[in-house]
Design a protein around this motif. Structure first.
Motif, PDB file in Angstrom:
ATOM      1  N   VAL A   1       0.861  -1.179   0.000  1.00  0.00           N
ATOM      2  CA  VAL A   1       0.000   0.000   0.000  1.00  0.00           C
ATOM      3  C   VAL A   1       0.901   1.234   0.000  1.00  0.00           C
ATOM      4  CG1 VAL A   1      -1.791   1.285   1.213  1.00  0.00           C
ATOM      5  CG2 VAL A   1      -1.806  -1.224   1.268  1.00  0.00           C
ATOM      6  N   PRO A   2       0.863   2.055  -1.061  1.00  0.00           N
ATOM      7  CA  PRO A   2       1.737   3.237  -1.122  1.00  0.00           C
ATOM      8  C   PRO A   2       1.551   4.148   0.085  1.00  0.00           C
ATOM      9  CG  PRO A   2       0.648   2.856  -3.235  1.00  0.00           C
ATOM     10  CD  PRO A   2       0.010   1.924  -2.258  1.00  0.00           C
ATOM     11  N   ALA A   3       2.634   4.765   0.534  1.00  0.00           N
ATOM     12  CA  ALA A   3       2.584   5.656   1.697  1.00  0.00           C
ATOM     13  C   ALA A   3       1.628   6.822   1.476  1.00  0.00           C
ATOM     14  CB  ALA A   3       3.983   6.172   2.010  1.00  0.00           C
ATOM     15  N   SER A   4       1.444   7.198   0.220  1.00  0.00           N
ATOM     16  CA  SER A   4       0.556   8.323  -0.077  1.00  0.00           C
ATOM     17  C   SER A   4      -0.899   8.025   0.289  1.00  0.00           C
ATOM     18  CB  SER A   4       0.652   8.708  -1.561  1.00  0.00           C
ATOM     19  OG  SER A   4       0.509   7.571  -2.378  1.00  0.00           O
ATOM     20  N   VAL A   5      -1.278   6.741   0.320  1.00  0.00           N
ATOM     21  CA  VAL A   5      -2.649   6.379   0.707  1.00  0.00           C
ATOM     22  C   VAL A   5      -2.900   6.796   2.150  1.00  0.00           C
ATOM     23  CG1 VAL A   5      -4.264   4.483   1.104  1.00  0.00           C
ATOM     24  CG2 VAL A   5      -2.810   4.477  -0.938  1.00  0.00           C
ATOM     25  N   ASP A   6      -2.000   6.399   3.038  1.00  0.00           N
ATOM     26  CA  ASP A   6      -2.162   6.742   4.450  1.00  0.00           C
ATOM     27  C   ASP A   6      -2.079   8.252   4.656  1.00  0.00           C
ATOM     28  OD1 ASP A   6      -2.399   5.736   7.256  1.00  0.00           O
ATOM     29  OD2 ASP A   6      -0.480   6.751   7.476  1.00  0.00           O
ATOM     30  N   HIS A   7      -1.197   8.907   3.900  1.00  0.00           N
ATOM     31  CA  HIS A   7      -1.056  10.367   4.027  1.00  0.00           C
ATOM     32  C   HIS A   7      -2.378  11.067   3.713  1.00  0.00           C
ATOM     33  CE1 HIS A   7       0.573  14.419   3.634  1.00  0.00           C
ATOM     34  NE2 HIS A   7       0.001  14.496   2.444  1.00  0.00           N
ATOM     35  N   ILE A   8      -3.050  10.623   2.658  1.00  0.00           N
ATOM     36  CA  ILE A   8      -4.292  11.280   2.244  1.00  0.00           C
ATOM     37  C   ILE A   8      -5.435  10.977   3.205  1.00  0.00           C
ATOM     38  CG2 ILE A   8      -6.070  11.344   0.435  1.00  0.00           C
ATOM     39  CD1 ILE A   8      -3.772  10.966  -1.597  1.00  0.00           C
ATOM     40  N   ILE A   9      -5.577   9.725   3.626  1.00  0.00           N
ATOM     41  CA  ILE A   9      -6.710   9.393   4.502  1.00  0.00           C
ATOM     42  C   ILE A   9      -6.535   9.976   5.902  1.00  0.00           C
ATOM     43  CG2 ILE A   9      -7.142   7.271   3.203  1.00  0.00           C
ATOM     44  CD1 ILE A   9      -6.168   5.687   5.633  1.00  0.00           C
ATOM     45  N   GLN A  10      -5.307  10.408   6.248  1.00  0.00           N
ATOM     46  CA  GLN A  10      -5.071  11.024   7.554  1.00  0.00           C
ATOM     47  C   GLN A  10      -5.414  12.516   7.563  1.00  0.00           C
ATOM     48  OE1 GLN A  10      -4.141   9.672  10.441  1.00  0.00           O
ATOM     49  NE2 GLN A  10      -3.706   7.598   9.764  1.00  0.00           N
ATOM     50  N   ARG A  11      -5.730  13.071   6.408  1.00  0.00           N
ATOM     51  CA  ARG A  11      -6.116  14.487   6.365  1.00  0.00           C
ATOM     52  C   ARG A  11      -7.357  14.702   7.239  1.00  0.00           C
ATOM     53  NH1 ARG A  11      -4.291  17.973   2.142  1.00  0.00           N
ATOM     54  NH2 ARG A  11      -6.248  19.096   2.451  1.00  0.00           N
ATOM     55  N   GLY A  12      -7.378  15.792   7.978  1.00  0.00           N
ATOM     56  CA  GLY A  12      -8.440  16.026   8.949  1.00  0.00           C
ATOM     57  C   GLY A  12      -9.834  15.967   8.382  1.00  0.00           C
ATOM     58  N   GLU A  13     -10.025  16.531   7.173  1.00  0.00           N
ATOM     59  CA  GLU A  13     -11.376  16.559   6.609  1.00  0.00           C
ATOM     60  C   GLU A  13     -11.893  15.163   6.246  1.00  0.00           C
ATOM     61  OE1 GLU A  13      -8.651  18.141   3.235  1.00  0.00           O
ATOM     62  OE2 GLU A  13      -8.626  17.939   5.407  1.00  0.00           O
ATOM     63  N   PHE A  14     -10.978  14.203   6.035  1.00  0.00           N
ATOM     64  CA  PHE A  14     -11.383  12.821   5.781  1.00  0.00           C
ATOM     65  C   PHE A  14     -11.425  12.010   7.068  1.00  0.00           C
ATOM     66  CE2 PHE A  14      -9.705  13.333   1.268  1.00  0.00           C
ATOM     67  CZ  PHE A  14     -10.964  13.294   0.696  1.00  0.00           C
TER      68      PHE A  14
END
Length: 453
Positions: free
Chosen positions: A82-95
């Protein structure tokens, strides 16, 4: 301290209202052996925070992480990168803090993500419409069975013997409360799925036929043939897929005639996570069945100013409408996992998914050839994607346990999945993904040679 707002008088009044003599009456459906008769034994009544942390760290050291072993486990849960960018994006506050889009006008980002997720699932499954996800693959399977009953107004369910046994158990458990009749079959150790046997069990009272694709032994059933037979009797075909990466290499179930396609989305964007949370996928091939779908459906529209917007187009769960009109009581849609799936799928794209599937299959073919050359090992399958069944001259369950002590997770023994089927004692289900190396394959071959010599 504990927060217990109710008094004994309050509890007695509630019990009297529902006609129960005691709180214990509410748990009569739970087997007595599974009920506690007091505090959990060997667990101290209290401990300091530091002591608990130290104890839990000690327990965690007993785990063998997937990344620290030669990993060949599958059977419905797969280790993919799972690319690191997946976790980075889903950790954004609005998500991360979003719950559920009850107020569409202030939940446009969540609704857009779910709309795009639905579009991805529909295309992946070869269907017209997908919903905003379910809890996991097994409960999605049951919801499909229930939906088929509503569409056909029938109660007989024909299940393939090669359906994942955990999925089959969920269906059987839920069917106890709906009076559906489950016509299942014992799994058979053979190179090809028993399509003829499955088709012979379809009759005029059948609501649906449930088939896994690829099946629990890694084989590929002929969905077109089964769909034709089911439709001839007025039944629906439900195709269950536990490895969505496979659909980058094989035809989609909808394309082959499946009416309802469900499955587990864990492989894309969601880690193994010790068994959950996971992600249920659900889609239908014919738009006329949309109103019988469980869960929620997000749609695209325009606002009063003509600007693009998103709404809850269909929401037939019991939180939104009268209970007797609900198609399901599902109360969430694993939204964060759906987001992870959608982000990973977006990063892959169609070309990337096909390349990922090809690499999975390539490694599986190498492993199948090398492992079947080991004395005492026989390859069962004539065809497979990234998972296949080996027959060992020995107790596969014990061999798996022994090899785990060498940091080799050799696969899932069929005796673990089917403890009551004696002929499965030597069966070993082996899965390979892009995270498996050719060195891992050689390690497993050498270990099996030593164990079976």
């Amino acid at each position: 301290m504990r927060y217990l707002p109710l008094t004994d008088t309050d509890r007695s009044a509630m019990l009297e209202t529902i006609g129960a003599a005691s709180v214990d009456d509410l748990f009569v459906d739970v087997p007595e052996v599974a009920r506690l008769d007091g505090p959990i034994r060997d667990l101290p009544m209290h401990a300091s925070e530091m002591a608990v942390e130290k104890h839990m760290r000690g327990l965690s050291k007993q785990n063998l992480a997937a990344a620290d072993a030669a990993f060949f486990l599958g059977a419905g849960a797969y280790r993919h990168h799972v690319p690191a960018s997946v976790d980075h994006i889903i950790q954004r506050g609005e998500f991360l803090t979003a719950y559920t889009p009850y107020q569409p006008e202030i939940a446009q980002g969540t609704l857009q993500m779910l709309f795009e997720f639905q579009s991805q699932v529909a295309r992946l499954y070869g269907c017209a419409v997908a919903n905003a996800s379910m809890y996991d693959g097994s409960t999605a399977c049951w919801e499909a069975v229930a939906m088929a009953g509503r569409v056909t107004r029938r109660k007989r369910v024909v299940m393939s013997g090669a359906l994942h046994p955990h999925y089959a158990e969920v269906v059987k458990t839920m069917a106890k409360f709906t009076e559906d009749v489950i016509a299942d079959a014992k799994p058979a150790i053979q190179a090809e799925p028993d399509n003829d046997g499955l088709i012979s069990r379809i009759d005029d009272e059948t609501s649906c036929v449930v088939v896994q694709y690829p099946d629990i032994l890694g084989r590929l059933p002929n969905l077109e043939e089964i769909a034709e037979a089911a439709h001839a009797k007025g039944a629906l075909l439900i195709a269950v897929n536990t490895e969505p990466v496979a659909l980058g290499a094989i035809k989609s179930p909808g394309e082959l005639g499946a009416d309802i396609v469900v499955g587990e989305g864990q492989s894309i964007g969601v880690g193994l996570q010790f068994g959950g949370p996971y992600l249920g996928l659900f889609a239908v091939r014919d738009k006329k069945h949309v109103r019988q779908m469980p869960g929620r459906l997000c749609g695209e529209t325009v606002d009063a100013d003509g600007k693009r917007g998103f709404v809850l187009t269909l929401s037939t769960r019991e939180q939104h409408i009268r209970r007797e009109k609900a198609t399901s009581n599902i109360c969430t849609n694993s939204g964060l996992c759906a987001l992870a799936f959608s982000v990973h799928m977006t990063l892959l794209g169609e070309k990337g998914l096909r390349q990922l599937a090809a690499e999975n299959h390539r490694l599986a073919c190498i492993a199948a050839d090398k492992l079947s050359a080991v004395p005492g090992v026989t390859l069962l399958n004539n065809s497979f994607f990234n998972e296949f069944t080996l027959l060992l001259d020995g107790d596969a369950r014990q061999i798996v346990r022994d090899l785990s002590q060498q940091n080799i997770l050799a696969g899932v023994s069929l005796a673990r999945l089917y403890p009551d089927v004696e002929e499965f004692s030597g069966g070993l289900l082996v899965a390979l993904t892009e995270t498996t190396t050719e060195e891992d394959i050689e390690t497993l071959c050498s270990a099996l040679k030593e164990k079976l010599s």
